[in-house]
Design a protein around this motif. Structure first.
Motif, short mmCIF file in Angstrom:
data_model
loop_
_atom_site.label_atom_id
_atom_site.label_comp_id
_atom_site.label_asym_id
_atom_site.label_seq_id
_atom_site.Cartn_x
_atom_site.Cartn_y
_atom_site.Cartn_z
N GLN A 1 47.23 49.31 36.64
CA GLN A 1 48.55 48.98 36.10
C GLN A 1 48.65 49.19 34.60
O GLN A 1 49.75 49.38 34.08
N ASP B 1 56.19 45.81 37.62
CA ASP B 1 54.89 45.16 37.73
C ASP B 1 54.10 45.74 38.89
O ASP B 1 54.66 46.29 39.83
N ILE C 1 42.61 48.55 34.04
CA ILE C 1 42.97 48.49 35.45
C ILE C 1 44.12 49.46 35.68
O ILE C 1 44.79 49.88 34.72
N ARG D 1 46.02 41.00 42.21
CA ARG D 1 46.24 39.83 41.36
C ARG D 1 47.14 40.19 40.18
O ARG D 1 48.00 39.40 39.78
N ALA D 2 46.96 41.39 39.65
CA ALA D 2 47.79 41.82 38.53
C ALA D 2 49.25 41.91 38.93
O ALA D 2 50.15 41.63 38.12
N LYS D 3 49.51 42.27 40.18
CA LYS D 3 50.91 42.37 40.64
C LYS D 3 51.48 41.02 41.01
O LYS D 3 52.57 40.64 40.55
N ALA E 1 48.96 38.89 36.26
CA ALA E 1 47.73 38.81 35.48
C ALA E 1 47.59 39.92 34.44
O ALA E 1 46.72 39.86 33.58
N ASN E 2 48.43 40.95 34.54
CA ASN E 2 48.31 42.07 33.60
C ASN E 2 49.37 41.97 32.50
O ASN E 2 50.56 41.92 32.78
N LYS E 3 48.93 41.96 31.26
CA LYS E 3 49.84 41.84 30.12
C LYS E 3 49.92 43.13 29.30
O LYS E 3 50.50 43.13 28.22
N THR F 1 41.57 42.72 42.23
CA THR F 1 42.06 42.68 40.85
C THR F 1 43.43 43.32 40.73
O THR F 1 44.32 42.81 40.04
#
Length: 302
Positions: A188, A302, A186, A213-215, A219-221, A210
């Protein structure tokens, strides 16, 4: 590892493609396709951006520039075969045409001490547009991309090696994905939010749910990191990178972009964010290679 030349250097780039959008709805159409805010770009402006599938996975990352009567995307040539049909898919419903126009353009990197002053003299206050219809895209301090029509003469500057330009871009923390990684990350994960390549206020576009949601939900690791070290064997794109855990090694990511010279190397890779600063890595199959994390030249927000 790499230092800027004491004066501007020109880097001819053979691995870049150029996609052009024309027609009166070009900005409106592209606005609904990519992560950056196309409608905020004035003539001569540029932005990093990304084109995602409906699940937020990347077809391409790119530089976008606004020229007279067209928008142009500069990206890794290997991405075009899969990405271009996706970008064209909905253009039939808008007054916009999308085409691979790489054969009409020359793409160069520019870097070196005094580049800003040299560009000011060359452009003469023309907002990054060249007299022959090209554009200068600032990438980082004293680094820029130069897009010129095919028939235009290149600036009379010393020429540098394309691989060296790749190394400079790695040091600047700039993402450069290629075909093996399409559909894997994705935006990010390539740090595009930290490089102003994602607008979180522009409205809907493919994959937006998506990305948002990551922000907003954490949700993004993962993120893109720079690794530096040594290897006496050639390193290739998408080659596995391993992390040392005690006496064992575990797969941590793959090579996104690579610079290698005289046994030393710089790579970018998408890795877990929770790594220890002194983590040790190696290239899979190259047991004597060693890589270490380098500080990114920007804050990883983020």
């Amino acid at each position: 590892m790499l230092t800027l030349s004491s004066s501007p250097v020109l880097y001819p780039l053979s691995d870049r493609a150029v996609i052009s959008l024309t027609g009166e709805d070009r900005a409106k159409y592209l606005q609904g396709q990519v992560t950056c805010d196309v409608e905020q770009l004035k003539l001569g402006d540029a932005s990093l951006g990304a084109h995602c599938d409906s699940k937020g996975r990347l077809w391409a990352s790119f530089w976008l520039a606004s020229l007279d009567e067209q928008l142009v995307l500069i990206l890794n040539h290997s991405l075009v075969e899969r990405q271009l049909p996706e970008l064209k898919k909905f253009a039939v419903f808008a007054k916009a045409e999308v085409a691979d126009t790489s054969e009409n353009w020359q793409v160069f990197g520019l870097a070196g001490e005094g580049l800003s002053q040299w560009l000011n003299e060359q452009l003469d206050g023309s907002d990054n547009l060249t007299p022959d219809g090209g554009v200068v895209i600032p990438v980082a301090a004293e680094h820029a991309l130069l897009l010129l029509p095919k028939e235009s003469a290149a600036p009379e500057l010393p020429h540098g090696d394309e691989q060296e330009w790749q190394g400079l871009m790695i040091q600047a923390g700039m993402p450069d994905m290629s075909q093996p990684h399409q559909g894997e990350y994705i935006p990010q994960m390539l740090n595009l939010q930290a490089l102003n390549g994602i607008s979180f206020t522009k409205g809907c576009y493919l994959g937006q749910e998506t990305v948002a949601r990551a922000k907003y939900r954490g949700a993004n690791k993962k993120a893109m990191f720079i690794l530096a070290g040594n290897s006496d064997q050639p390193i290739t794109i998408n080659q596995d990178i391993e992390l040392q855990l005690g006496d064992n090694w575990r797969r941590a990511g793959t090579v996104l972009s690579i610079y290698q010279k005289n046994g030393e190397c710089l790579v970018t890779s998408v890795l877990n964010k929770n790594l220890e600063p002194d983590a040790v890595f190696r290239i899979k199959g190259q047991d004597d290679s060693r890589l270490a994390l380098q500080a990114l030249p920007y804050d990883l927000i983020d």
